[in-house]
Design an enzyme around this catalytic site. Structure first.
Site, PDB file in Angstrom:
ATOM      1  N   PHE A  13       0.921  -1.444  -0.717  1.00 35.60           N
ATOM      2  CA  PHE A  13      -0.053   0.087   0.003  1.00 35.60           C
ATOM      3  C   PHE A  13       0.775   1.330   0.447  1.00 35.60           C
ATOM      4  O   PHE A  13       0.459   2.609  -0.422  1.00 35.60           O
ATOM      5  CB  PHE A  13      -0.998   0.229   1.234  1.00 35.60           C
ATOM      6  CG  PHE A  13      -1.933  -0.413   0.782  1.00 35.60           C
ATOM      7  CD1 PHE A  13      -3.050  -0.993   0.077  1.00 35.60           C
ATOM      8  CD2 PHE A  13      -1.568  -2.190   2.203  1.00 35.60           C
ATOM      9  CE1 PHE A  13      -3.427  -2.395   0.069  1.00 35.60           C
ATOM     10  CE2 PHE A  13      -2.615  -3.154   2.203  1.00 35.60           C
ATOM     11  CZ  PHE A  13      -3.477  -3.621   0.925  1.00 35.60           C
ATOM     12  N   CYS A  14       1.909   1.364   0.483  1.00 33.51           N
ATOM     13  CA  CYS A  14       3.020   2.542   0.702  1.00 33.51           C
ATOM     14  C   CYS A  14       4.442   2.082   0.188  1.00 33.51           C
ATOM     15  O   CYS A  14       5.173   1.205   1.137  1.00 33.51           O
ATOM     16  CB  CYS A  14       2.841   3.329   1.971  1.00 33.51           C
ATOM     17  SG  CYS A  14       3.385   4.781   1.966  1.00 33.51           S
ATOM     18  N   PRO A  15       5.522   2.100   0.053  1.00 36.20           N
ATOM     19  CA  PRO A  15       5.355   3.666  -1.093  1.00 36.20           C
ATOM     20  C   PRO A  15       4.696   3.160  -2.243  1.00 36.20           C
ATOM     21  O   PRO A  15       3.860   3.760  -2.986  1.00 36.20           O
ATOM     22  CB  PRO A  15       6.274   4.042  -1.832  1.00 36.20           C
ATOM     23  CG  PRO A  15       7.065   2.695  -1.670  1.00 36.20           C
ATOM     24  CD  PRO A  15       6.753   2.178  -0.272  1.00 36.20           C
TER      25      PRO A  15
END
Ligand SMILES: Cc1cc2nc3c(=O)[nH]c(=O)nc-3n(C[C@H](O)[C@H](O)[C@H](O)COP(=O)(O)OP(=O)(O)OC[C@H]3O[C@@H](n4cnc5c(N)ncnc54)[C@H](O)[C@@H]3O)c2cc1C
Lengths: 76, 379
Positions: A13-15
């Site tokens: 989800f992140c990055p």
């Protein structure tokens, strides 16, 4: 010799897949290919949009069951 | 023969692993069946998240540092002796002093570093706050800032994904307090097609930016900075003028990783759940230096460390291990000088930030102080 690097960004989800693609291309040589696997369907649109802006080459974009594979060749 | 645990890197991940294992295997340390050694680059432990507050004079530099020997459990051997070569075939690490450290189990926790040199003009033309020297210079630049164009520029990859937004909101509040907002224009740039990597955070921040009049350029990957003309350009073909440029530089892993042939760019190929180095069963990797495609953050290093601690303790006590890392990341986000929010997610659960509040801001400030307990394994 050119290489293909695969980044499995499924569940990232992140990055996220595009940021992974950008980071991997920075380490690649011109002519190398980076494949990103992504479970986020937005990626299938984001990566080609960015590639067109920056001037790399989209080599492949394939939908598999539940994830996408995008391959970009570093052009500069 | 004593079993040797060697930890390379005495930052957040390395320190938490060392202390966490030591606390749980006191008996084995006492009898000499296990010993723990940490090798680091520096005698002082820096609490990096505190650097965010330095440019605004919101933290004293002394609060950022503790002596590493006081942060580590005293049963751990600590040497300031940077690793020069890590040999995972022969199970040994050669350090700068020439000393060779052999091990049965190795933890690589060498973090990530700022690569300001890879973008032409960045080192001369930009400010940053990701190390103490940069944060001090930015503090000086802000003190004499009397209005103009500020560009806040994030580059991929970087640690602490929320920092670009935090510095922007804090800077806005800081300049409002100094009465400089009407003389200042803010432009925020971000590498991908929205203003933050986390979609819900981007979704929340965009209207906030619009409300505050902060402009943004998405799909902006810095190609060069011209310190004379005071311009920053992107690979996508956009050039922006600036009076003050604050950058989050691109990062790479530690030099020793590339020098030891353990991973391109200093990122070590790591199994995303076992946290073992790909190809090794006795080498674990924690923190920024893994190549796992998740946020490079202290909380990631901490949750990964928890998994590695449990597994090392099981190995030493029971001869086997089974704990897996679920990809958990938890980040506080400062949304100004007095409000904050937080976000958490893992490999399966998408992030869902809560509305900002003063209370969450206070939690973040409290955590800044509690960090020292957490690094010691007391929290
Ligand atoms: C301004 C700023 C704000 C941040 N805010 C937050 C936040 O709010 N929340 C959050 O979760 N995270 C935050 N972070 C990120 C967080 O600090 C890092 O992700 C975290 O420290 C990573 O831990 P690590 O152990 O992997 O690396 P580090 O803590 O960087 O430790 C790595 C250590 O290894 C050492 N080392 C490197 N090479 C060698 C070698 N060859 N031999 C021996 N030692 C070596 C380094 O000197 C360093 O001491 C922030 C970071 C910055 C800069």
């Amino acid at each position: 010799m050119t290489e293909r690097i695969t980044v499995d960004a499924r569940g990232s989800f992140c990055p996220g897949p595009l940021m992974e693609m950008i980071a991997a291309l920075k380490l690649a040589k011109v002519g190398d290919e980076v494949e990103v696997l992504s479970s986020d369907k937005g990626t299938a649109a984001d990566i080609p949009e960015w590639v067109a802006k920056v001037g790399h080459t989209l080599v492949d974009s394939t939908a598999h069951g539940g994830y996408w594979s995008l391959v970009v060749r570093k052009a500069k | 023969m004593a079993k040797k645990l060697l930890i390379v890197g005495s930052g957040m991940g390395g320190t938490i692993v060392a202390n966490g294992v030591a606390r749980q295997i006191g008996g084995l340390l006492r009898t000499g069946e296990v010993n723990i050694t940490v090798i680091g680059n520096t005698p002082m432990h820096l609490y990096q998240p505190g650097l965010l507050y330095v440019p605004f004079g919101r933290i004293h530099e002394s609060e950022l540092f503790r002596e590493q020997t006081r942060v580590l459990d005293r049963r751990i051997n600590f040497h300031v002796d940077p690793a020069k070569h890590i040999d995972v075939e022969k199970n040994r690490v050669t350090a700068q002093s020439g000393r060779v450290y052999d091990y049965d189990y190795l933890v690589i926790a060498t973090g990530s570093r700022l690569m300001t040199g890879v973008i032409p003009g960045m080192a001369e033309g930009a400010h940053w706050f990701y190390d103490l020297e940069g944060a001090r210079k930015l503090r000086t630049a802000l003190a004499s800032f009397a209005g103009g164009k500020i560009v806040i520029n994030a580059n991929a990859p970087h640690k602490c994904p929320v920092a670009p937004l935090e510095i922007t909101f804090m800077l806005y509040d800081y300049l409002r307090n100094r009465g400089l907002l009407d003389k200042t224009e803010f432009t925020y740039t971000y590498p991908i097609g929205r203003i933050h990597a986390l979609e819900p955070v981007a979704h929340w921040a965009k209207p906030e930016f619009e409300k505050l009049g902060i402009k943004y350029e998405t799909f902006f990957n810095t190609s060069a900075i011209d310190p004379q003309k005071k311009e920053i350009s992107s690979e996508e073909g956009v050039t922006l003028p600036y009076d003050l440029l604050i950058t989050i530089p691109p990062h790479q892993g530690s030099q020793v990783i590339e020098d030891s042939n353990l991973g391109k760019g200093g990122w070590v190929p790591t199994n995303r759940t076992t946290l073992q180095r790909e190809g090794s069963t006795n080498v674990f990797v924690v923190g920024d230096t893994t190549n796992i495609p998740i946020s490079k953050a202290g909380s990631t290093a901490h949750f990964e460390a928890d998994t590695v601690i449990e597994n090392l303790v099981s190995i030493f006590k029971e001869g086997s291990w089974s704990r897996l890392y679920d990809g958990k990341v938890y980040c506080f986000v400062e949304t100004g000088m007095t409000t904050g929010t937080y976000v958490w997610f893992n490999y399966e659960t998408p992030p869902n930030p809560t509305p900002p509040s003063q209370m969450i801001h206070w939690f973040k400030l409290a955590y800044n102080r509690m960090y020292w307990l957490s690094a010691r394994g007391l929290l």
